[in-house]
Design a protein around this motif. Structure first.
Motif, PDB file in Angstrom:
ATOM      1  N   PRO A 129      81.767   1.712  52.130  1.00 17.87           N
ATOM      2  CA  PRO A 129      80.675   1.889  53.083  1.00 17.87           C
ATOM      3  C   PRO A 129      81.070   1.502  54.503  1.00 17.87           C
ATOM      4  O   PRO A 129      80.417   1.878  55.446  1.00 17.87           O
ATOM      5  N   THR A 130      82.154   0.755  54.670  1.00 20.00           N
ATOM      6  CA  THR A 130      82.561   0.356  56.008  1.00 20.00           C
ATOM      7  C   THR A 130      83.522   1.341  56.641  1.00 20.00           C
ATOM      8  O   THR A 130      84.038   1.083  57.713  1.00 20.00           O
ATOM      9  N   ASP A 131      83.794   2.452  55.961  1.00 23.24           N
ATOM     10  CA  ASP A 131      84.640   3.481  56.556  1.00 23.24           C
ATOM     11  C   ASP A 131      83.993   3.975  57.842  1.00 23.24           C
ATOM     12  O   ASP A 131      82.793   3.836  58.059  1.00 23.24           O
ATOM     13  N   SER A 132      84.783   4.624  58.660  1.00 19.08           N
ATOM     14  CA  SER A 132      84.250   5.145  59.916  1.00 19.08           C
ATOM     15  C   SER A 132      83.532   6.463  59.660  1.00 19.08           C
ATOM     16  O   SER A 132      83.848   7.480  60.236  1.00 19.08           O
ATOM     17  N   ARG A 133      82.544   6.409  58.810  1.00 20.19           N
ATOM     18  CA  ARG A 133      81.808   7.626  58.448  1.00 20.19           C
ATOM     19  C   ARG A 133      80.310   7.464  58.726  1.00 20.19           C
ATOM     20  O   ARG A 133      79.484   8.063  58.053  1.00 20.19           O
ATOM     21  N   GLU A 134      79.962   6.598  59.678  1.00 17.06           N
ATOM     22  CA  GLU A 134      78.555   6.355  59.951  1.00 17.06           C
ATOM     23  C   GLU A 134      77.813   7.639  60.286  1.00 17.06           C
ATOM     24  O   GLU A 134      76.658   7.803  59.951  1.00 17.06           O
ATOM     25  N   ALA A 135      78.510   8.560  60.966  1.00 15.56           N
ATOM     26  CA  ALA A 135      77.872   9.796  61.403  1.00 15.56           C
ATOM     27  C   ALA A 135      77.839  10.852  60.303  1.00 15.56           C
ATOM     28  O   ALA A 135      77.332  11.937  60.513  1.00 15.56           O
ATOM     29  N   GLU A 136      78.356  10.534  59.155  1.00 11.77           N
ATOM     30  CA  GLU A 136      78.404  11.503  58.064  1.00 11.77           C
ATOM     31  C   GLU A 136      76.993  11.788  57.531  1.00 11.77           C
ATOM     32  O   GLU A 136      76.201  10.876  57.332  1.00 11.77           O
ATOM     33  N   SER A 137      76.728  13.025  57.282  1.00  6.93           N
ATOM     34  CA  SER A 137      75.398  13.403  56.795  1.00  6.93           C
ATOM     35  C   SER A 137      75.262  13.069  55.318  1.00  6.93           C
ATOM     36  O   SER A 137      76.250  12.877  54.608  1.00  6.93           O
ATOM     37  N   ALA A 138      74.035  13.022  54.857  1.00  8.43           N
ATOM     38  CA  ALA A 138      73.771  12.764  53.445  1.00  8.43           C
ATOM     39  C   ALA A 138      74.376  13.872  52.582  1.00  8.43           C
ATOM     40  O   ALA A 138      74.874  13.604  51.477  1.00  8.43           O
ATOM     41  N   GLU A 139      74.366  15.078  53.087  1.00  6.85           N
ATOM     42  CA  GLU A 139      74.948  16.206  52.363  1.00  6.85           C
ATOM     43  C   GLU A 139      76.458  16.014  52.170  1.00  6.85           C
ATOM     44  O   GLU A 139      76.989  16.244  51.082  1.00  6.85           O
ATOM     45  N   ASP A 140      77.125  15.576  53.248  1.00 11.64           N
ATOM     46  CA  ASP A 140      78.568  15.337  53.161  1.00 11.64           C
ATOM     47  C   ASP A 140      78.877  14.205  52.183  1.00 11.64           C
ATOM     48  O   ASP A 140      79.831  14.283  51.409  1.00 11.64           O
ATOM     49  N   THR A 141      78.092  13.154  52.247  1.00  7.40           N
ATOM     50  CA  THR A 141      78.285  12.016  51.344  1.00  7.40           C
ATOM     51  C   THR A 141      78.097  12.446  49.894  1.00  7.40           C
ATOM     52  O   THR A 141      78.902  12.092  49.022  1.00  7.40           O
ATOM     53  N   THR A 142      77.065  13.216  49.644  1.00  5.29           N
ATOM     54  CA  THR A 142      76.805  13.695  48.285  1.00  5.29           C
ATOM     55  C   THR A 142      77.927  14.599  47.799  1.00  5.29           C
ATOM     56  O   THR A 142      78.404  14.465  46.667  1.00  5.29           O
ATOM     57  N   ARG A 143      78.376  15.480  48.643  1.00  3.22           N
ATOM     58  CA  ARG A 143      79.471  16.398  48.282  1.00  3.22           C
ATOM     59  C   ARG A 143      80.748  15.624  47.973  1.00  3.22           C
ATOM     60  O   ARG A 143      81.439  15.905  47.004  1.00  3.22           O
ATOM     61  N   ARG A 144      81.069  14.625  48.815  1.00  4.78           N
ATOM     62  CA  ARG A 144      82.265  13.816  48.588  1.00  4.78           C
ATOM     63  C   ARG A 144      82.158  13.071  47.250  1.00  4.78           C
ATOM     64  O   ARG A 144      83.108  13.028  46.470  1.00  4.78           O
ATOM     65  N   THR A 145      80.997  12.524  46.967  1.00  5.27           N
ATOM     66  CA  THR A 145      80.779  11.814  45.703  1.00  5.27           C
ATOM     67  C   THR A 145      80.959  12.771  44.524  1.00  5.27           C
ATOM     68  O   THR A 145      81.571  12.413  43.511  1.00  5.27           O
ATOM     69  N   GLN A 146      80.433  13.982  44.640  1.00  5.84           N
ATOM     70  CA  GLN A 146      80.591  14.971  43.571  1.00  5.84           C
ATOM     71  C   GLN A 146      82.050  15.347  43.368  1.00  5.84           C
ATOM     72  O   GLN A 146      82.504  15.510  42.230  1.00  5.84           O
ATOM     73  N   ILE A 147      82.803  15.466  44.438  1.00  6.18           N
ATOM     74  CA  ILE A 147      84.231  15.789  44.330  1.00  6.18           C
ATOM     75  C   ILE A 147      84.966  14.664  43.616  1.00  6.18           C
ATOM     76  O   ILE A 147      85.769  14.916  42.712  1.00  6.18           O
ATOM     77  N   PHE A 148      84.686  13.423  43.987  1.00  2.00           N
ATOM     78  CA  PHE A 148      85.350  12.295  43.334  1.00  2.00           C
ATOM     79  C   PHE A 148      84.996  12.236  41.850  1.00  2.00           C
ATOM     80  O   PHE A 148      85.849  11.955  41.011  1.00  2.00           O
ATOM     81  N   GLN A 149      83.746  12.523  41.516  1.00  2.00           N
ATOM     82  CA  GLN A 149      83.351  12.532  40.111  1.00  2.00           C
ATOM     83  C   GLN A 149      84.079  13.639  39.355  1.00  2.00           C
ATOM     84  O   GLN A 149      84.507  13.442  38.220  1.00  2.00           O
ATOM     85  N   GLU A 150      84.236  14.782  39.974  1.00  2.00           N
ATOM     86  CA  GLU A 150      84.944  15.897  39.348  1.00  2.00           C
ATOM     87  C   GLU A 150      86.421  15.548  39.144  1.00  2.00           C
ATOM     88  O   GLU A 150      86.992  15.836  38.092  1.00  2.00           O
ATOM     89  N   ILE A 151      87.030  14.930  40.139  1.00  4.00           N
ATOM     90  CA  ILE A 151      88.428  14.504  40.007  1.00  4.00           C
ATOM     91  C   ILE A 151      88.561  13.521  38.849  1.00  4.00           C
ATOM     92  O   ILE A 151      89.458  13.638  38.013  1.00  4.00           O
ATOM     93  N   GLU A 152      87.656  12.577  38.792  1.00  5.54           N
ATOM     94  CA  GLU A 152      87.663  11.578  37.722  1.00  5.54           C
ATOM     95  C   GLU A 152      87.542  12.237  36.346  1.00  5.54           C
ATOM     96  O   GLU A 152      88.268  11.900  35.410  1.00  5.54           O
ATOM     97  N   GLU A 153      86.643  13.200  36.232  1.00  6.49           N
ATOM     98  CA  GLU A 153      86.467  13.911  34.958  1.00  6.49           C
ATOM     99  C   GLU A 153      87.726  14.684  34.574  1.00  6.49           C
ATOM    100  O   GLU A 153      88.112  14.719  33.404  1.00  6.49           O
ATOM    101  N   GLN A 154      88.343  15.310  35.548  1.00  8.76           N
ATOM    102  CA  GLN A 154      89.552  16.093  35.260  1.00  8.76           C
ATOM    103  C   GLN A 154      90.717  15.188  34.859  1.00  8.76           C
ATOM    104  O   GLN A 154      91.505  15.550  33.979  1.00  8.76           O
ATOM    105  N   ILE A 155      90.829  14.023  35.476  1.00  7.22           N
ATOM    106  CA  ILE A 155      91.876  13.071  35.070  1.00  7.22           C
ATOM    107  C   ILE A 155      91.616  12.596  33.653  1.00  7.22           C
ATOM    108  O   ILE A 155      92.536  12.517  32.834  1.00  7.22           O
ATOM    109  N   ALA A 156      90.372  12.302  33.333  1.00  4.28           N
ATOM    110  CA  ALA A 156      90.028  11.852  31.985  1.00  4.28           C
ATOM    111  C   ALA A 156      90.312  12.931  30.947  1.00  4.28           C
ATOM    112  O   ALA A 156      90.610  12.625  29.787  1.00  4.28           O
ATOM    113  N   ALA A 157      90.254  14.204  31.355  1.00  7.11           N
ATOM    114  CA  ALA A 157      90.470  15.315  30.418  1.00  7.11           C
ATOM    115  C   ALA A 157      91.949  15.619  30.183  1.00  7.11           C
ATOM    116  O   ALA A 157      92.279  16.388  29.274  1.00  7.11           O
ATOM    117  N   LEU A 158      92.828  15.040  30.986  1.00  6.18           N
ATOM    118  CA  LEU A 158      94.263  15.285  30.793  1.00  6.18           C
ATOM    119  C   LEU A 158      94.726  14.745  29.441  1.00  6.18           C
ATOM    120  O   LEU A 158      94.180  13.760  28.947  1.00  6.18           O
TER     121      LEU A 158
END
Length: 188
Positions: free
Chosen positions: A105-134
């Motif tokens: 939360p202390t990253d320099s992303r204060e100006a990031e929109s809620a949409e961007d934050t949600t999208r980034r979170t979804q990408i990280f979750q997808e990466i995590e799922e794909q690693i778990a599926a290896l």
């Protein structure tokens, strides 16, 4: 020879990553915690007198062996108690982010929109799922090389295989992750 403080500092530094790596393998947070604690105890008891530089490789090897031991015990339990569904349950509700160290939360992303934050979170979750599926060995090599930042020789020693096998597992893991993420419309 590692001092008590060096051993303690090392264990603190690997605790979280070791836990996450174990969760990826066993898909059970309580079991993963037990595996990590057992690994740490074995390192301290049997190898606490080794030089601090050797601790990372020794710990990775112990962690791998403890994880394999857990799978062997589970296989035995399933064989003995095949009619009990409790031993086949898999906890996939982990509430951790694979890349949480890179997203704070202390990253320099204060100006990031809620949409961007949600999208980034979804990408990280997808990466995590794909690693778990290896496949297990690919996931293990990938996590050691790119998450634990171990070199090829250290990874090979920890996994008990050749350096060529490590390179093959990592290459296949990277290609599989790239293909799966590209299919989901994610480009990194």
């Amino acid at each position: 020879m590692a001092t008590e403080q060096e051993l303690s500092d090392f264990l603190k530094s690997v605790e979280r990553r070791a836990f996450k790596r174990s969760v990826y393998h066993v898909r059970d947070e309580e079991a993963a915690l037990d595996i990590v604690q057992d690994s740490m105890m074995k390192l301290a008891q049997h190898y606490g007198d080794k030089p601090a530089a050797e601790l990372p490789m020794l710990f990775q090897r112990i962690l791998s062996n403890c994880t394999l031991d857990w799978f062997r015990r589970q296989k035995t339990r399933r064989a003995l108690f095949s009619n009990l569904s409790d031993f086949d349950s898999v906890d996939e509700d982990g509430d951790f982010d694979l890349l949480e160290n890179f997203v704070s939360p202390t990253d320099s992303r204060e100006a990031e929109s809620a949409e961007d934050t949600t999208r980034r979170t979804q990408i990280f979750q997808e990466i995590e799922e794909q690693i778990a599926a290896l496949p297990g060995r690919q996931r293990e090599a990938f996590l050691m090389r790119y998450w634990e930042e171990m070199d090829v020789a250290e990874t090979a020693a920890a996994m008990g295989c050749s350096e060529g096998s490590v390179k093959t597992h990592c290459s296949r893991a990277v290609h599989a992750l790239s293909k799966a993420l590209k299919a989901k419309g994610i480009s990194l």
